[in-house]
Design a protein around this motif. Structure first.
Motif, short mmCIF file in Angstrom:
data_model
loop_
_atom_site.label_atom_id
_atom_site.label_comp_id
_atom_site.label_asym_id
_atom_site.label_seq_id
_atom_site.Cartn_x
_atom_site.Cartn_y
_atom_site.Cartn_z
N ARG A 78 42.59 34.89 41.90
CA ARG A 78 42.15 34.49 40.57
C ARG A 78 40.88 35.21 40.16
O ARG A 78 40.69 35.54 38.97
CB ARG A 78 41.95 32.98 40.49
CG ARG A 78 41.77 32.48 39.06
CD ARG A 78 41.57 31.00 38.97
NE ARG A 78 40.29 30.58 39.53
CZ ARG A 78 39.78 29.34 39.40
NH1 ARG A 78 40.46 28.41 38.73
NH2 ARG A 78 38.61 29.03 39.93
N SER A 79 40.00 35.49 41.12
CA SER A 79 38.78 36.25 40.81
C SER A 79 39.12 37.62 40.24
O SER A 79 38.46 38.09 39.30
CB SER A 79 37.92 36.40 42.08
OG SER A 79 37.42 35.16 42.51
N LEU A 82 40.29 37.21 36.70
CA LEU A 82 39.17 36.96 35.80
C LEU A 82 38.34 38.22 35.57
O LEU A 82 37.91 38.51 34.44
CB LEU A 82 38.27 35.86 36.39
CG LEU A 82 38.83 34.44 36.34
CD1 LEU A 82 38.03 33.53 37.27
CD2 LEU A 82 38.81 33.91 34.92
N PRO A 146 38.72 24.28 37.76
CA PRO A 146 39.53 24.75 36.64
C PRO A 146 38.76 25.72 35.74
O PRO A 146 37.59 25.51 35.44
CB PRO A 146 39.88 23.45 35.89
CG PRO A 146 38.82 22.48 36.28
CD PRO A 146 38.42 22.84 37.68
N THR A 147 39.45 26.79 35.34
CA THR A 147 38.90 27.73 34.37
C THR A 147 40.04 28.56 33.83
O THR A 147 40.99 28.89 34.56
CB THR A 147 37.84 28.65 35.00
OG1 THR A 147 37.21 29.42 33.98
CG2 THR A 147 38.43 29.59 36.02
N ALA A 149 42.24 31.62 32.99
CA ALA A 149 42.33 32.93 33.63
C ALA A 149 43.70 33.52 33.37
O ALA A 149 44.68 32.79 33.14
CB ALA A 149 42.10 32.80 35.14
#
Length: 326
Positions: A78-79, A82, A146-147, A149
């Motif tokens: 996920r990084s 993002l 949570p964010t 992405a």
């Protein structure tokens, strides 16, 4: 069918990756794929490129499960999504028995169970919901913060029919390696499609294909050995090749290398000849082919590998040059 490229060497400085990332920016290549980074970590390279302003879709095929927990795997994937602003394909595999023993103390008694638990844990975490797993190999009670992405698709490396069926059941992408178009289409894809699956969309199929352009300075035996020789020495790869009708000794010989060429595992020839062989993967039902010029990179250097990739990508048929077009 989409076309992507594999980073064709193991970089020791991040700036060495820039020409390959730019190939994705400037050509029909859909995605920059990397295997398990053994010197510079693969996810770190993609975020370094993003910080430099070169933001391209990433694929990891495959990251080895013993190197990281499912939670860390989900965070890293996920990084990258993002940092780049693009969807990511995060592919995983158990690695060889020797790697499992070296890092975990023993091999997984069941490769399939370990992979099932790992993929389901990573997929669950990436949904943003809490995951509770008490498995034979992985235990987890956690969730990612949570964010919003870009999406991360979870893949599974596939060599043989049982792992193909597992990918068809639980993964977003099945990632094949060292499989001829005939073997992928006749053996692996039927196993993928025949699996019982609860996910809403069928698994996509990505084939990583070793390629090299012919030329007066090229030795096909040396190129095929550089690209595939170390893998062909491992028992699980030899068994995979045997299932495809290719018998190799595992001793890294020229004869083994030529069997890979004759069996359609390593593609060598002119640009037109390479594309004719790549079309066989489309006909087999592959969604994405990843051009792997590692043999050229090891034998002639990264610049030569980048030139081969550029020539092959430039010659993609006109109707398939738009990124993301099937």
């Amino acid at each position: 069918m989409r076309y992507s490229i594999l980073l064709s060497f193991g970089p020791t400085r991040p700036e060495q990756v820039v020409p390959f990332a730019n190939l994705v920016k400037w050509t029909a290549a859909e995605r920059l794929w990397q295997g398990q980074g053994m010197v510079l970590e693969s996810h770190h390279l993609m975020t370094w490129l993003a910080g430099l302003g070169i933001r391209v879709p990433a694929g990891f095929g495959v990251s080895l499960m013993p190197f990281r927990s499912p939670y860390q795997a989900a965070v890293e994937a996920r990084s990258v999504a993002l940092a780049t602003g693009h969807p990511v394909v995060a592919g995983f595999g158990p690695g060889s028995a020797s790697i499992q023993t070296g890092l975990l103390g023993r091999p997984y008694p069941s490769q399939l169970t370990a992979c099932r638990e790992y993929v389901q844990a990573v997929r669950g975490l990436l949904t943003g919901r809490p995951v509770e797993l008490s498995g034979a190999y992985h235990n987890l009670a956690a969730n990612l913060l949570p964010t919003p992405a870009p999406p991360v698709s979870v893949g599974l490396g596939v060599l043989r029919p049982k792992m193909a069926a597992l990918a068809g059941a639980v993964a977003d992408v099945a990632i094949t390696w060292m499989g001829s178009a005939e073997y992928v289409g006749g053996t692996l894809i039927p196993a993928i499609r025949g699996a019982e699956r609860d996910l809403p969309e069928p698994a996509k199929v990505t084939a990583i294909v070793p390629v090299a352009l012919s030329g007066p300075d090229r030795d096909v035996t040396a190129l095929a050995t550089a690209a595939c020789g170390s893998h062909a020495q491992l028992p699980h790869y030899r068994d995979t090749l045997r299932r495809a009708g290719i018998e190799v000794s595992g001793e890294r010989t020229g004869a083994d290398a030529m069997r890979l060429v004759d069996g359609g595992v390593f593609l060598y020839g002119t640009v037109d000849e390479i594309h004719k062989r790549l079309d066989e993967y489309r006909d087999a039902g592959v969604d994405e082919v990843v051009l792997n010029a590692t043999g050229v990179g090891l034998a002639h250097g990264p610049r030569a590998a980048a030139r081969d990739l550029l020539e092959i990508l430039t010659a993609i048929p006109g109707e398939a040059r738009t990124k993301g077009e099937p």
